[in-house]
Write a protein that holds these residues in place. Structure first.
Motif, mmCIF file in Angstrom:
data_model
loop_
_atom_site.group_PDB
_atom_site.id
_atom_site.type_symbol
_atom_site.label_atom_id
_atom_site.label_comp_id
_atom_site.label_asym_id
_atom_site.label_seq_id
_atom_site.Cartn_x
_atom_site.Cartn_y
_atom_site.Cartn_z
ATOM 1 N N LEU A 266 14.392 28.949 28.679
ATOM 2 C CA LEU A 266 14.228 28.906 27.221
ATOM 3 C C LEU A 266 12.765 28.876 26.812
ATOM 4 C CD1 LEU A 266 16.995 26.255 26.341
ATOM 5 C CD2 LEU A 266 17.188 28.756 26.302
ATOM 6 N N CYS B 226 11.112 19.204 30.841
ATOM 7 C CA CYS B 226 12.461 18.918 30.349
ATOM 8 C C CYS B 226 12.589 17.402 30.165
ATOM 9 C CB CYS B 226 13.513 19.417 31.336
ATOM 10 S SG CYS B 226 13.472 21.206 31.572
ATOM 11 N N ASP C 89 20.184 20.941 37.943
ATOM 12 C CA ASP C 89 21.029 21.941 37.268
ATOM 13 C C ASP C 89 20.660 22.058 35.791
ATOM 14 O OD1 ASP C 89 22.349 22.479 39.603
ATOM 15 O OD2 ASP C 89 24.004 21.082 39.208
ATOM 16 N N THR C 90 20.414 20.918 35.144
ATOM 17 C CA THR C 90 20.025 20.939 33.727
ATOM 18 C C THR C 90 18.671 21.619 33.556
ATOM 19 O OG1 THR C 90 21.232 18.884 33.335
ATOM 20 C CG2 THR C 90 19.574 19.500 31.708
ATOM 21 N N ASP D 82 17.322 23.873 35.521
ATOM 22 C CA ASP D 82 17.478 25.311 35.768
ATOM 23 C C ASP D 82 18.044 26.025 34.545
ATOM 24 O OD1 ASP D 82 16.474 25.067 38.303
ATOM 25 O OD2 ASP D 82 18.421 25.055 39.311
ATOM 26 N N ARG D 83 18.891 25.332 33.798
ATOM 27 C CA ARG D 83 19.474 25.931 32.594
ATOM 28 C C ARG D 83 18.462 25.993 31.450
ATOM 29 N NH1 ARG D 83 21.613 23.868 28.037
ATOM 30 N NH2 ARG D 83 21.571 21.719 28.805
ATOM 31 N N LEU D 84 17.610 24.959 31.363
ATOM 32 C CA LEU D 84 16.682 24.864 30.239
ATOM 33 C C LEU D 84 15.382 25.655 30.433
ATOM 34 C CD1 LEU D 84 16.965 21.048 29.388
ATOM 35 C CD2 LEU D 84 17.972 22.956 28.121
ATOM 36 N N ASP E 56 17.266 23.351 23.281
ATOM 37 C CA ASP E 56 18.287 23.203 24.317
ATOM 38 C C ASP E 56 19.215 24.415 24.398
ATOM 39 O OD1 ASP E 56 19.855 22.941 22.083
ATOM 40 O OD2 ASP E 56 20.669 20.967 22.577
ATOM 41 N N SER E 57 18.903 25.467 23.615
ATOM 42 C CA SER E 57 19.698 26.691 23.663
ATOM 43 C C SER E 57 18.876 27.818 23.051
ATOM 44 C CB SER E 57 21.004 26.512 22.887
ATOM 45 O OG SER E 57 20.749 26.475 21.493
#
Length: 440
Positions: free
Chosen positions: A112, A59, A104-105, A107-109, A30-31
């Motif tokens: 990675l 995801c 949005d989640t 797109d952030r993940l 997650d990061s």
């Protein structure tokens, strides 16, 4: 985001004799800095259903997992190494895992998935592996390499009646033109089957390296510890990607397949053009054949710079005339004196009554033998002499020995490399054409 996943396995339940417990593992991130292993346990229906509900790259949201310390005895011998001191366990009674639908989640993940789980500079080149040889037998290392080809899925039954599968991928980099990577897990196979050859780079964390006595060489294997990062977002990967792309477009990559090639004398299968195309469509592997076809395009009277080209003698990259260095940043001879080789670099089309195969490569030394002259002699010819040479072959029936390969760059999806070409004997043509007509 799921960055790794293993196949479903079963074990006898020690508490309930005759009953099996089912399990599979996956790794989530997650990061950039943190990822953790998850193990799911339960009965056949629950575990198989959960396993098929998501794949690597999805995801997910995990609700109510059990958090526990890593097993001090097993450690991480059978699962990916993670920076977390903990692991998660999912069961049907307490937990839920489902796909994330928040854009949005996601797109952030999603970025990675392209970050390696190990230091991006901590890897062996394929040349290093070959050079170390049996000294690396049984070790687990990181590998950065490009995908050259993806083989066929082979299925089998084990001695105890279980179904198994195996798929082999050929890797390459700037030091080795072909190196085997073997996949036994269904999850790993499904991942690599989606990868476009010659335009995909892999960072393979914790691949097992072993000596294969049958091949008399080293081989890499995907296991339960391995995490594959596709097209990593790293400088090293970007350089290798550029190298792979240019090598593929130049055709030099196919020239590096000498161990897999066969002698011209051993090629006996005769095809029409349509049969070549049909077989290439059904077979992702290169194959060889003979076709009796007319040369329908041969640009010998183009400018000399389009007929004769210079390539770096070490990495086969095309280099401009009068250049004093190779522009390929991954050239294995970058720290040595530059040298180039000059040769014919032609594209020709050949046509028969069933169709045309376009953009077949005719390069030195095959081109020298076909045309009956060297590049030095060719540059001394007048325009009229070059045109006369072209018409010696153009619209003439030729016996062409060809290697057919898949190509993602050409609209047809295939391309040919000419291994030998000469004017055909009319009696030989009649004999083989009669045989082909009888087959029809």
């Amino acid at each position: 985001i799921i960055i790794g996943k293993t196949d479903v396995r079963s074990f006898p339940d020690r508490k309930n004799i005759g009953v099996d417990r089912f399990t599979f593992g996956f790794t989530v991130r997650d990061s950039p800095d943190f990822f953790i292993n998850v193990t799911a346990w339960g009965n056949d229906g629950y575990i198989c259903g959960l396993s098929t509900s998501f794949s690597t790259g999805d995801c997910v949201i995990i609700e109510n997992p059990l958090v526990s310390n890593k097993d001090p005895e097993k450690g991480e011998r059978f699962c990916p190494t993670t920076p977390s001191p903990y692991r998660l366990m999912v069961t049907e009674a307490h937990s839920q895992v489902y796909l994330c639908a928040d854009v949005d989640t996601m797109d952030r993940l999603l970025p990675l998935i392209h970050l390696p789980v190990k230091d991006s500079r901590d890897f062996y080149s394929l040349g290093d592996i070959v050079a170390n040889g049996q000294g690396l037998d049984g070790t687990v290392i990181n590998v950065l390499a490009a995908v050259k080809s993806v083989g066929y899925l082979k299925q089998f039954i084990t001695s105890d009646g279980r179904k198994g599968q195996r798929l082999e991928v050929k890797l390459f980099d700037d030091s080795v033109s072909s190196f085997p990577l073997v996949c036994w897990d269904r999850e790993a196979i499904q991942l690599v089957q989606t990868l476009p050859p010659k335009e995909t780079v892999l960072f393979i964390a914790d691949a097992k390296i072993s000596f294969d006595s049958f091949r008399n060489g080293m081989v890499a294997t995907i296991n339960s510890k391995t995490i594959i990062t596709v097209n990593p977002d790293t400088r090293e990967s970007s350089l290798l990607f550029s190298y792979a792309k240019e090598l593929s477009e130049s055709g030099a990559l196919d020239e590096g397949e000498k161990p897999e090639d066969v002698t011209v004398d051993s090629i006996t299968d005769v095809y029409t053009v349509s049969q070549l195309k049909l077989k290439a469509r059904d077979s992702p592997e290169p194959f060889f054949g003979i076709t009796y076809s007319f040369i329908s395009k041969l640009a010998l009277d183009s400018s000399v710079s389009k007929v004769i080209r210079n390539r770096c003698s070490r990495c086969k990259f095309m280099v401009p005339e009068d250049t004093l260095s190779c522009s390929n940043q991954l050239c294995p001879g970058s720290d040595q004196a530059f040298s180039a080789v000059t040769g014919f670099d032609l594209l020709l089309d050949f046509t028969d009554h069933t169709g045309t195969l376009q953009c077949c490569a005719l390069r030195s030394p095959v081109a020298d033998r076909t045309l009956g002259c060297t590049t030095e002699e060719f540059t001394c010819l007048t325009d009229n002499q070059r045109t006369a040479m072209k018409w010696k072959f153009l619209l003439e029936r030729c016996k062409v020995y060809v290697k057919i390969l898949p190509s993602t760059k050409l609209r047809t999806g295939i391309r040919g490399v000419v291994l030998a070409c000469s004017l055909a004997d009319p009696g030989e043509v009649k004999q083989h054409m009669s045989a082909l007509l009888q087959q029809l």
